[in-house]
Design a protein around this motif. Structure first.
Motif, PDB file in Angstrom:
ATOM      1  N   TYR A 553      38.985  40.473  39.366  1.00 45.69           N
ATOM      2  CA  TYR A 553      38.742  41.532  40.340  1.00 45.69           C
ATOM      3  C   TYR A 553      39.310  41.130  41.707  1.00 45.69           C
ATOM      4  O   TYR A 553      39.113  40.016  42.175  1.00 45.69           O
ATOM      5  N   GLY A 554      40.005  42.087  42.342  1.00 43.22           N
ATOM      6  CA  GLY A 554      40.547  41.854  43.680  1.00 43.22           C
ATOM      7  C   GLY A 554      41.884  41.159  43.692  1.00 43.22           C
ATOM      8  O   GLY A 554      42.519  41.087  44.741  1.00 43.22           O
ATOM      9  N   GLU A 555      42.374  40.629  42.556  1.00 41.45           N
ATOM     10  CA  GLU A 555      43.678  39.974  42.518  1.00 41.45           C
ATOM     11  C   GLU A 555      44.770  41.001  42.245  1.00 41.45           C
ATOM     12  O   GLU A 555      44.543  42.004  41.580  1.00 41.45           O
ATOM     13  N   SER A 566      53.192  37.667  25.215  1.00 41.23           N
ATOM     14  CA  SER A 566      52.175  37.241  26.170  1.00 41.23           C
ATOM     15  C   SER A 566      50.884  38.022  25.941  1.00 41.23           C
ATOM     16  O   SER A 566      50.885  39.118  25.383  1.00 41.23           O
ATOM     17  N   ILE A 567      49.772  37.420  26.424  1.00 41.83           N
ATOM     18  CA  ILE A 567      48.460  38.080  26.375  1.00 41.83           C
ATOM     19  C   ILE A 567      47.912  38.109  27.799  1.00 41.83           C
ATOM     20  O   ILE A 567      47.759  37.063  28.434  1.00 41.83           O
ATOM     21  N   ILE A 568      47.627  39.306  28.315  1.00 35.67           N
ATOM     22  CA  ILE A 568      47.134  39.476  29.679  1.00 35.67           C
ATOM     23  C   ILE A 568      45.738  40.091  29.602  1.00 35.67           C
ATOM     24  O   ILE A 568      45.552  41.162  29.005  1.00 35.67           O
ATOM     25  N   ASN A 569      44.750  39.437  30.211  1.00 33.88           N
ATOM     26  CA  ASN A 569      43.383  39.942  30.267  1.00 33.88           C
ATOM     27  C   ASN A 569      43.104  40.430  31.686  1.00 33.88           C
ATOM     28  O   ASN A 569      43.143  39.638  32.633  1.00 33.88           O
ATOM     29  N   VAL A 570      42.831  41.749  31.844  1.00 34.69           N
ATOM     30  CA  VAL A 570      42.673  42.353  33.164  1.00 34.69           C
ATOM     31  C   VAL A 570      41.214  42.731  33.371  1.00 34.69           C
ATOM     32  O   VAL A 570      40.676  43.610  32.686  1.00 34.69           O
ATOM     33  N   GLN A 571      40.573  42.065  34.309  1.00 37.80           N
ATOM     34  CA  GLN A 571      39.195  42.392  34.668  1.00 37.80           C
ATOM     35  C   GLN A 571      39.171  43.690  35.475  1.00 37.80           C
ATOM     36  O   GLN A 571      40.144  44.026  36.156  1.00 37.80           O
ATOM     37  N   ARG A 575      44.726  43.851  39.327  1.00 35.07           N
ATOM     38  CA  ARG A 575      46.014  44.559  39.312  1.00 35.07           C
ATOM     39  C   ARG A 575      47.097  43.596  38.851  1.00 35.07           C
ATOM     40  O   ARG A 575      47.125  42.438  39.280  1.00 35.07           O
ATOM     41  N   VAL A 576      47.996  44.099  38.000  1.00 32.00           N
ATOM     42  CA  VAL A 576      49.029  43.231  37.442  1.00 32.00           C
ATOM     43  C   VAL A 576      50.331  44.003  37.301  1.00 32.00           C
ATOM     44  O   VAL A 576      50.332  45.181  36.946  1.00 32.00           O
ATOM     45  N   GLU A 577      51.443  43.336  37.639  1.00 34.60           N
ATOM     46  CA  GLU A 577      52.794  43.842  37.370  1.00 34.60           C
ATOM     47  C   GLU A 577      53.422  42.913  36.341  1.00 34.60           C
ATOM     48  O   GLU A 577      53.535  41.705  36.573  1.00 34.60           O
ATOM     49  N   CYS A 578      53.827  43.467  35.205  1.00 32.85           N
ATOM     50  CA  CYS A 578      54.385  42.683  34.114  1.00 32.85           C
ATOM     51  C   CYS A 578      55.907  42.718  34.206  1.00 32.85           C
ATOM     52  O   CYS A 578      56.511  43.787  34.199  1.00 32.85           O
ATOM     53  N   LEU A 615      44.898  48.390  38.000  1.00 28.02           N
ATOM     54  CA  LEU A 615      46.277  48.871  37.892  1.00 28.02           C
ATOM     55  C   LEU A 615      47.051  47.946  36.964  1.00 28.02           C
ATOM     56  O   LEU A 615      46.985  46.725  37.097  1.00 28.02           O
ATOM     57  N   VAL A 616      47.776  48.553  36.004  1.00 27.67           N
ATOM     58  CA  VAL A 616      48.649  47.795  35.110  1.00 27.67           C
ATOM     59  C   VAL A 616      50.029  48.444  35.138  1.00 27.67           C
ATOM     60  O   VAL A 616      50.160  49.637  34.868  1.00 27.67           O
TER      61      VAL A 616
END
Length: 657
Positions: A553-555, A566-571, A575-578, A615-616
């Motif tokens: 959260y907040g990142e 890859s494996i991405i776990n999003v709380q 927010r993540v940009e792949c 956000l993903v």
């Protein structure tokens, strides 16, 4: 109150319609409709197209295409031969020395620089690092090129086969830090002046001098523009394609702050895409149609209020270009290039006019106005011309203390002016007095609506209307007040379930004991915004040995994928940009799927939750990517040229999952 007037207490409405002859019978306009001759599909997306006179082994490679993840493509003028000359992701291109056998092509790679290709026999290349994602590149003079980086850098380079940096300025401090605003677009005015624009509503005037580059930020466009999609300059006009609100024209005769002149608002929720100016014709496209308007040589402007609309599917999100070497027109969409011819079309539309007279004079003084077909409000006695023959709706503006005439259907006939008359009547002095107050206790998703009522001796019922527009659409529960006194009363109502960082309109509504509704003036408030970071604040490079990571959260993290998946776990709230996600990848999201909206830009898919801030951003590929929510799973893949999330096609338009 309107006491002492001769119309006091009279409840009647008089409306009549007459027809008088005039000379305005029809409008005739000539347009040039694109007729598709030949089409080829391309890999990636045709973000940009340019032309050269490059010949190799007897083939004229006149067309160069910046195709996003499809790389840099070259195509012959007949669309018979296509070749990829670079596999890197690129956004925009510019060809220099177009009439020489050996020139070079600059293109914005979107991967940290721009690259130069010799358009000769060896196809050799040379790379220049500008330390940021290059978004736009333009030849500003025969010996200088201008490059934009999305984080705010503006660079001036020499225009030759080994370009060197001449000057640069940093505009990042002028961009909004909490809205992911980036520099995207360039429009050249002349050899000393250019406009650069962000993807939101920042516009800068860039000046070239012997001392280098200087800039002035222009603040006059923010009221009309929120989301810039393209800009271009023609003679003394700046044209801005606004993603949601249409095409807007500004005058720039003094090369300073543009002055607003006209706008064309597209219908049917169309989203702006491209602008092209070719041979005295202005072409602009949306995600649903291509529009075209002729240049008016008498006034020196394009008549953007009278566009012709071509809504064939092939013309949606399309850019029209002209190759002066082959004398051919080309239409590029996100997935194809077509040769087209411009077929002359003449339209004739029967038209008439309308004039509306309002009374009494006291109502006009206090703001009585009328409009037709939900257009702009007009004063009494104004004549509106060039209305299409047929039925139109006339509405009358609400003003406090007066009854509003009901809307009327008026038949417009060819060559005639319809005369409409409407009378406002004063409200009885016993009507309640209603004042909408200011909202307070505003949070992310709630607010308290306030107002003041003087019942004037009536038993009343009151409530608030609220919504995203002045059509409202939502109401608070009705409250009865049977005391019937004549003192001011402060009333309030709490509303919940609102969206963060969103503007809401509201007003207080009172019903008296005769069943008549009295409306307070409209007010508005904006809910508070989520306090999550808007820009990337961390990076993570995955490898085959360590191919997974978690986003808390907040990142806001940019993750570079491992080659083997890859494996991405999003709380929730992360927010993540792949980036560089090839092969099969898995994204696990804590939130419920129904809280998300999804759209794409090119092959990049945006999944966002406005409530939690999650956000993903992940690129779609021909290999399936697994998107796992807390309640269900989806498969993201490119198939048959379409971006699909399970059985749902993802387009430029944001939709709810």
């Amino acid at each position: 109150m309107k006491s002492g007037k001769s119309l006091l207490g009279i409840c009647f409405l008089s409306i009549f319609i007459l027809f008088v002859m005039n000379s305005n019978y029809a409008m005739c306009e000539t347009f040039y409709k694109p007729n598709i001759i030949k089409t080829i599909n391309i890999t990636g997306n045709a973000y940009d197209i340019d032309f050269s006179n490059y010949s190799d082994n007897g083939i004229n490679y006149d067309i160069f295409i910046a195709s996003g993840h499809g790389g840099l493509l070259k195509v012959d003028q007949n669309l018979d031969d296509i070749e990829q000359i670079s596999s890197e992701w690129i956004w925009r291109g510019e060809i220099s020395n177009k009439n020489q056998d050996k020139g070079w092509m600059y293109y914005a790679s979107g991967l940290g620089g721009y690259r130069i290709f010799y358009i000769g026999n060896d196809n050799s290349s040379y790379f220049v690092d500008i330390q940021d994602t290059a978004r736009e590149i333009k030849e500003i003079t025969s010996d200088k090129i201008l490059v934009l980086s999305e984080k705010g850098g503006v660079y001036l380079y020499s225009n030759d086969s080994r370009p060197t940096l001449i000057s640069s300025i940093d505009l990042s401090g002028e961009l909004s830090k909490n809205s992911n605003e980036k520099l995207f677009y360039v429009a050249i005015i002349d050899e000393q002046n250019a406009y650069v624009a962000s993807n939101q509503n920042s516009l800068f005037l860039i000046k070239l001098s012997d001392d280098g580059l200087t800039s002035d930020k222009i603040n006059t466009i923010s009221e009309k523009v929120k989301d810039i999609e393209k800009i271009t300059v023609h003679q003394t006009n700046l044209y801005i394609m606004e993603f949601n609100n249409g095409l807007i024209k500004y005058g720039i005769s003094e090369k300073s702050a543009p002055e607003f002149e006209q706008e064309l608002v597209f219908g049917n929720n169309e989203l702006g895409q491209y602008i092209s100016i070719i041979g005295g014709k202005l072409f602009c496209s949306t995600d649903k149609a291509l529009y075209q308007s002729n240049y008016n040589y008498d006034t020196g402007t394009f008549d953007i209020e009278n566009f012709m609309r071509f809504n064939e599917p092939e013309f949606a999100a399309a850019q029209l270009s002209y190759n002066s070497a082959s004398h051919k027109y080309y239409l590029n969409t996100y997935s194809s290039i077509s040769i087209v011819e411009l077929q002359q079309v003449t339209t004739t539309q029967l038209v008439g006019s309308i004039q509306v007279s309002l009374s009494p004079e006291e109502a006009i003084t206090e703001g009585a106005q009328w409009r037709i077909d939900e257009g702009e409000w007009n004063n009494s006695e104004i004549t509106i011309s060039n209305l299409s023959v047929g039925s139109h709706t006339v509405e009358f503006k609400e003003i406090n203390g007066w009854t509003t005439p009901p809307s009327q259907t008026v038949d417009i006939e060819s060559g005639q002016t319809s005369l409409v008359s409407a009378i406002y009547n004063t409200l009885s002095p016993s009507k309640p007095i209603v004042t909408t107050g200011i909202a307070d206790s505003i949070t992310l998703d709630s607010a308290a609506l306030n107002g003041v009522i003087n019942p004037n001796g009536n038993a009343i019922t009151y409530y608030f209307e609220y919504g995203l527009t002045t059509s409202y659409g939502f109401e608070t529960p009705s409250i009865d007040d049977t005391e019937g006194d004549s003192s001011d009363k402060t009333v309030t109502a709490d509303v919940t379930g609102l969206a963060p960082n969103t503007t809401y309109q509201f007003r207080l509504v009172v019903c008296n004991n005769e069943g008549e509704k009295i409306y307070g003036d409209n007010q508005f408030f904006t809910t508070t915004a989520l306090t999550l970071p808007e820009n990337v604040n961390a990076y993570n490079v995955l490898k085959e040995q360590s191919n997974q990571c978690s986003i808390n959260y907040g990142e806001y993290v940019r993750v570079f994928g491992a080659s083997g998946g890859s494996i991405i776990n999003v709380q929730s709230g992360g927010r993540v940009e792949c980036v560089n996600f090839v092969g099969s990848n898995v994204v696990n999201i804590d939130d419920q799927s129904g809280d998300f909206t999804v759209r794409r830009s090119g092959a990049m898919v945006y999944l966002s939750n406005a409530t939690t801030g999650t956000l993903v951003k992940i690129p779609a590929t021909k290999t399936s990517q697994a998107i796992n929510f807390a309640d269900c799973s989806y498969s993201l893949v490119i198939t048959n040229g379409k971006v699909m999330l399970n059985n749902k096609e993802i387009t430029l338009i944001k939709v709810q999952l």
